[in-house]
Design a protein around this motif. Structure first.
Motif, PDB file in Angstrom:
ATOM      1  N   GLN A 311       0.826  -1.209   0.000  1.00 37.87           N
ATOM      2  CA  GLN A 311       0.000   0.000   0.000  1.00 37.87           C
ATOM      3  C   GLN A 311       0.862   1.262   0.000  1.00 37.87           C
ATOM      4  OE1 GLN A 311      -1.184  -2.455   2.785  1.00 37.87           O
ATOM      5  NE2 GLN A 311      -1.991  -3.366   0.906  1.00 37.87           N
ATOM      6  N   LYS A 312       2.181   1.091  -0.182  1.00 37.83           N
ATOM      7  CA  LYS A 312       3.085   2.234  -0.108  1.00 37.83           C
ATOM      8  C   LYS A 312       3.872   2.385  -1.418  1.00 37.83           C
ATOM      9  CE  LYS A 312       3.931   1.388   4.838  1.00 37.83           C
ATOM     10  NZ  LYS A 312       4.986   1.052   5.833  1.00 37.83           N
ATOM     11  N   PRO A 313       4.232   3.627  -1.788  1.00 34.72           N
ATOM     12  CA  PRO A 313       5.129   3.825  -2.929  1.00 34.72           C
ATOM     13  C   PRO A 313       6.469   3.132  -2.666  1.00 34.72           C
ATOM     14  CG  PRO A 313       4.088   5.891  -2.291  1.00 34.72           C
ATOM     15  CD  PRO A 313       3.787   4.913  -1.197  1.00 34.72           C
ATOM     16  N   PHE A 314       7.144   2.726  -3.721  1.00 32.28           N
ATOM     17  CA  PHE A 314       8.387   1.967  -3.546  1.00 32.28           C
ATOM     18  C   PHE A 314       9.281   2.112  -4.765  1.00 32.28           C
ATOM     19  CE2 PHE A 314       5.461  -0.680  -5.828  1.00 32.28           C
ATOM     20  CZ  PHE A 314       6.236  -1.412  -6.721  1.00 32.28           C
ATOM     21  N   ARG A 315      10.533   1.749  -4.581  1.00 32.21           N
ATOM     22  CA  ARG A 315      11.490   1.648  -5.673  1.00 32.21           C
ATOM     23  C   ARG A 315      12.042   0.226  -5.717  1.00 32.21           C
ATOM     24  NH1 ARG A 315      12.952   6.890  -7.282  1.00 32.21           N
ATOM     25  NH2 ARG A 315      12.531   8.495  -5.699  1.00 32.21           N
ATOM     26  N   GLU A 316      12.600  -0.113  -6.848  1.00 33.74           N
ATOM     27  CA  GLU A 316      13.229  -1.428  -6.951  1.00 33.74           C
ATOM     28  C   GLU A 316      14.466  -1.498  -6.057  1.00 33.74           C
ATOM     29  OE1 GLU A 316      15.102  -4.504 -10.287  1.00 33.74           O
ATOM     30  OE2 GLU A 316      14.132  -2.655 -10.910  1.00 33.74           O
ATOM     31  N   ASN A 317      15.225  -0.395  -6.001  1.00 36.34           N
ATOM     32  CA  ASN A 317      16.419  -0.366  -5.168  1.00 36.34           C
ATOM     33  C   ASN A 317      16.667   1.041  -4.670  1.00 36.34           C
ATOM     34  OD1 ASN A 317      18.308   1.019  -7.202  1.00 36.34           O
ATOM     35  ND2 ASN A 317      17.632  -0.770  -8.363  1.00 36.34           N
ATOM     36  N   THR A 318      17.487   1.156  -3.644  1.00 34.59           N
ATOM     37  CA  THR A 318      17.849   2.477  -3.129  1.00 34.59           C
ATOM     38  C   THR A 318      19.109   2.999  -3.808  1.00 34.59           C
ATOM     39  OG1 THR A 318      19.065   1.431  -1.308  1.00 34.59           O
ATOM     40  CG2 THR A 318      16.783   2.082  -0.887  1.00 34.59           C
ATOM     41  N   ALA A 403      10.860 -11.316  -2.621  1.00 36.63           N
ATOM     42  CA  ALA A 403      10.624 -11.802  -1.261  1.00 36.63           C
ATOM     43  C   ALA A 403      11.108 -10.796  -0.226  1.00 36.63           C
ATOM     44  CB  ALA A 403      11.315 -13.158  -1.065  1.00 36.63           C
ATOM     45  N   SER A 404      12.224 -10.120  -0.507  1.00 32.00           N
ATOM     46  CA  SER A 404      12.749  -9.109   0.414  1.00 32.00           C
ATOM     47  C   SER A 404      11.796  -7.933   0.542  1.00 32.00           C
ATOM     48  CB  SER A 404      14.120  -8.623  -0.071  1.00 32.00           C
ATOM     49  OG  SER A 404      15.057  -9.659  -0.089  1.00 32.00           O
ATOM     50  N   LEU A 405      11.268  -7.468  -0.582  1.00 34.59           N
ATOM     51  CA  LEU A 405      10.328  -6.345  -0.546  1.00 34.59           C
ATOM     52  C   LEU A 405       9.083  -6.698   0.257  1.00 34.59           C
ATOM     53  CD1 LEU A 405      10.511  -5.054  -4.253  1.00 34.59           C
ATOM     54  CD2 LEU A 405      11.560  -4.027  -2.220  1.00 34.59           C
ATOM     55  N   VAL A 406       8.553  -7.896   0.040  1.00 34.73           N
ATOM     56  CA  VAL A 406       7.347  -8.311   0.760  1.00 34.73           C
ATOM     57  C   VAL A 406       7.647  -8.481   2.246  1.00 34.73           C
ATOM     58  CG1 VAL A 406       5.587 -10.106   0.994  1.00 34.73           C
ATOM     59  CG2 VAL A 406       6.362  -9.409  -1.281  1.00 34.73           C
ATOM     60  N   ALA A 407       8.756  -9.158   2.558  1.00 37.12           N
ATOM     61  CA  ALA A 407       9.107  -9.410   3.966  1.00 37.12           C
ATOM     62  C   ALA A 407       9.445  -8.119   4.699  1.00 37.12           C
ATOM     63  CB  ALA A 407      10.282 -10.378   4.041  1.00 37.12           C
ATOM     64  N   GLY A 408      10.079  -7.177   3.996  1.00 36.07           N
ATOM     65  CA  GLY A 408      10.546  -5.967   4.658  1.00 36.07           C
ATOM     66  C   GLY A 408       9.528  -4.851   4.735  1.00 36.07           C
ATOM     67  N   VAL A 454      14.637  -2.010   1.199  1.00 38.58           N
ATOM     68  CA  VAL A 454      14.109  -2.717   2.370  1.00 38.58           C
ATOM     69  C   VAL A 454      14.667  -2.097   3.653  1.00 38.58           C
ATOM     70  CG1 VAL A 454      13.787  -4.910   1.164  1.00 38.58           C
ATOM     71  CG2 VAL A 454      15.972  -4.441   2.266  1.00 38.58           C
ATOM     72  N   PRO A 455      13.908  -2.168   4.749  1.00 39.26           N
ATOM     73  CA  PRO A 455      14.382  -1.615   6.020  1.00 39.26           C
ATOM     74  C   PRO A 455      15.214  -2.625   6.803  1.00 39.26           C
ATOM     75  CG  PRO A 455      12.158  -2.422   6.293  1.00 39.26           C
ATOM     76  CD  PRO A 455      12.514  -2.655   4.845  1.00 39.26           C
ATOM     77  N   LYS A 456      15.960  -2.125   7.769  1.00 42.31           N
ATOM     78  CA  LYS A 456      16.632  -3.018   8.702  1.00 42.31           C
ATOM     79  C   LYS A 456      15.579  -3.649   9.610  1.00 42.31           C
ATOM     80  CE  LYS A 456      21.061  -0.570   8.851  1.00 42.31           C
ATOM     81  NZ  LYS A 456      22.060   0.123   9.704  1.00 42.31           N
ATOM     82  N   LYS A 457      15.759  -4.932   9.892  1.00 42.68           N
ATOM     83  CA  LYS A 457      14.844  -5.640  10.788  1.00 42.68           C
ATOM     84  C   LYS A 457      15.673  -6.494  11.738  1.00 42.68           C
ATOM     85  CE  LYS A 457      10.981  -7.350   9.308  1.00 42.68           C
ATOM     86  NZ  LYS A 457       9.991  -8.189   8.584  1.00 42.68           N
ATOM     87  N   SER A 458      15.130  -6.732  12.910  1.00 39.79           N
ATOM     88  CA  SER A 458      15.892  -7.441  13.940  1.00 39.79           C
ATOM     89  C   SER A 458      16.275  -8.856  13.527  1.00 39.79           C
ATOM     90  CB  SER A 458      15.093  -7.483  15.255  1.00 39.79           C
ATOM     91  OG  SER A 458      13.848  -8.144  15.066  1.00 39.79           O
ATOM     92  N   ASN A 459      15.458  -9.485  12.675  1.00 40.06           N
ATOM     93  CA  ASN A 459      15.749 -10.864  12.296  1.00 40.06           C
ATOM     94  C   ASN A 459      16.478 -10.984  10.967  1.00 40.06           C
ATOM     95  OD1 ASN A 459      13.522 -10.128  10.703  1.00 40.06           O
ATOM     96  ND2 ASN A 459      12.803 -12.238  10.570  1.00 40.06           N
ATOM     97  N   GLN A 460      16.784  -9.859  10.338  1.00 42.50           N
ATOM     98  CA  GLN A 460      17.489  -9.889   9.064  1.00 42.50           C
ATOM     99  C   GLN A 460      18.952  -9.532   9.277  1.00 42.50           C
ATOM    100  OE1 GLN A 460      16.201 -11.146   6.459  1.00 42.50           O
ATOM    101  NE2 GLN A 460      14.049 -11.157   7.013  1.00 42.50           N
TER     102      GLN A 460
END
Length: 497
Positions: A311-318, A403-408, A454-460
């Motif tokens: 539901q948010k705007p996004f890019r393929e990469n930063t 998968a990274s985009l969805v998980a993150g 993708v954002p930093k996450k505690s389990n990544q």
């Protein structure tokens, strides 16, 4: 992720040696120097997971191994160690075709497909000699753990990932074993029967490469893992599982060459129909997205699919960059074309594309122009319920980016096993290939170093794949019964919620 591949062939005088003879150390060192210099100039991911000191150290080790003449296969193993050490699943180093064909001739292969189940090497084939599901403890007095560790270099993964190497072991164990330990006439196998501890020894005969392939096609686990090793005939599907749950399976992103290709347009139409149905059916609160067999593919299939789940705007990469605009060591580049004039035209076209997409020089690297990485919007009829993402060690390249985009970036619940493709980024998009002048060994790698959005996450963890919220592996009993452990776990989890 597989974009258009520049495959180049450069013909040099062939330094001919029989596969049974040894190459002079001087010739091998010449090839190793070129191998090192090519990667320093062209491989933007060389220091992604390793420091310069670590890279220099492994080359010091490699040069120390070739002070004496060596057979081609032994030199190849040294180069493979370096290829794997860098940490990119798009790295691939191969023997000359004629050498590999001759080296693999005759009855020299381990006969049975195997699979890693619960960290055990088990027989994955119905046969009359060693029963299905038996655990292999050693082959020719070499312990299974030692065998596995020695074979990991033959199948590259991103960063420090190990789980993805099970895909290579499962598909090519006999081939890797033959390359690592040499052709065998017989194998002394120490094993134990399913659910037993008593060890048994049996000598079995080697088989031909054709028989090895035939046995693999008839492996026990075929109903469950067929899509992991073969491009899916049915690349994607959608079905309603229950009154409140739907299943979207996308087994590959090899769906047309680009956004205008008719196969991609058909896929986009398929997605539109699926998510329009979901948006109109308020009863379906859960969507299982199964990409466990997705080893990658072409843009924009991964990004389009993601646009229906966010539901948010996004890019393929930063960010994304390469380390050259003009091909370094072009005399060793492998071209599609063979005529000198056409090769020059192909070289110019490729370099012009690089200069257009990566025009800005910063600190020795050329960065991607923003027009190639625009801010994208969610599809209007995106899914707003609970997503359950099924992942596995097979997931790579565009599959792991998705998968990274969805998980993150969504509230998806991730179930399964760590992906072989990196969570934070990878080297991808544009593969190139070089040929070493003496041995004719070829080495391929992708040149675009990208950081995923993708954002930093505690389990990544940096250098690892997408880590599931619920780690679920196939059990031994489920392997014997060919049950889908992860899907059954997910359905039970939905029932409980």
């Amino acid at each position: 992720m597989f974009k258009s591949k520049i495959v180049l062939i450069f013909f040099l005088p062939l330094f001919v040696l029989s596969q049974n003879k040894k190459w002079p150390a001087e010739k091998l060192k010449q090839d190793l120097v070129i191998f090192k210099e090519v990667r320093e100039k062209a491989n933007s991911g060389l220091y992604k997971y390793r420091t310069k000191q670590q890279i220099d150290s492994i080359y010091s080790w490699a040069f120390s191994q070739i002070n004496q003449p060596k057979e081609l296969i032994e030199f190849y193993k040294i180069v493979l160690q370096i290829t794997d050490f860098e940490g990119s699943l798009h790295n691939d180093t191969t023997l000359p075709d004629d050498f590999e064909k001759k080296y693999s001739s005759g009855n020299v292969f381990f006969p049975f497909p195997v699979k890693l189940i619960e960290n055990k090497l088990v027989v994955n084939f119905e046969n009359s000699e060693i029963p299905l599901g038996s655990e292999i403890h050693s082959i020719n007095a070499i312990k299974s753990l030692k065998i596995l560790n020695s074979l990991y270099k033959y199948y590259t993964t991103d960063g420090y990932n190990i789980t993805g190497k099970s895909i290579g072991i499962g598909s090519s164990f006999a081939k890797y074993f033959q390359m690592e330990y040499g052709p065998q006439k017989n194998f002394i196998v120490e094993y134990s029967l399913p659910n037993q501890t008593k060890k048994i020894k049996k000598t079995i005969s080697a088989v031909s490469n054709e028989k090895r392939k035939e046995n693999f096609k008839n492996r026990h686990s075929l109903p469950i893992d067929s899509l992991q090793y073969n491009r899916a005939k049915d690349k994607y599907s959608f079905k309603i599982i229950s009154g409140n749950t739907a299943l979207l399976s996308v087994h590959t992103f090899v769906i047309g060459r680009n956004a205008k290709h008719k196969e991609h347009l058909a896929y986009k139409k398929f997605l539109d129909s699926c998510f329009q149905y979901l948006s109109q059916n308020n009863q379906i609160k859960n969507l299982i997205v199964d990409v466990r067999n997705n080893g990658g593919g072409t843009d924009p299939n991964d990004i389009v699919t993601y646009s229906y789940l966010t539901q948010k705007p996004f890019r393929e990469n930063t960010s994304a960059y390469v380390t050259f605009q003009e091909i370094p060591f072009s005399e060793h580049f492998v071209y599609e074309e063979t005529e000198p004039q056409k090769k020059q035209e192909e070289k110019k076209d490729f370099e012009d594309e690089l200069k257009e997409e990566f025009p800005k020089l910063e600190n020795g690297s050329y960065f991607q122009d923003e027009k190639f990485n625009q801010l994208l919007q969610p599809t209007p009829n995106n899914f707003k319920g609970q997503i359950y993402l099924l992942i596995s060690p097979r997931i790579a390249s565009a599959g792991s980016l998705f998968a990274s985009l969805v998980a993150g970036n969504t509230k998806a619940i991730v179930i399964g096993e760590e992906t072989m493709g990196g969570y934070f980024g990878h080297n991808g998009h544009t593969p190139i290939e070089y040929e070493l002048p003496n041995t004719k060994i070829k080495t391929q790698f992708s040149i675009v170093n990208l950081e995923q959005d993708v954002p930093k996450k505690s389990n990544q963890i940096f250098g690892r794949g997408v880590i599931p919220d619920y780690e679920v592996k196939q059990t031994f009993e489920d392997f014997l019964q060919n049950r889908d452990t992860q899907l059954e776990y997910t359905l039970k989890l939905i029932e409980q919620k």
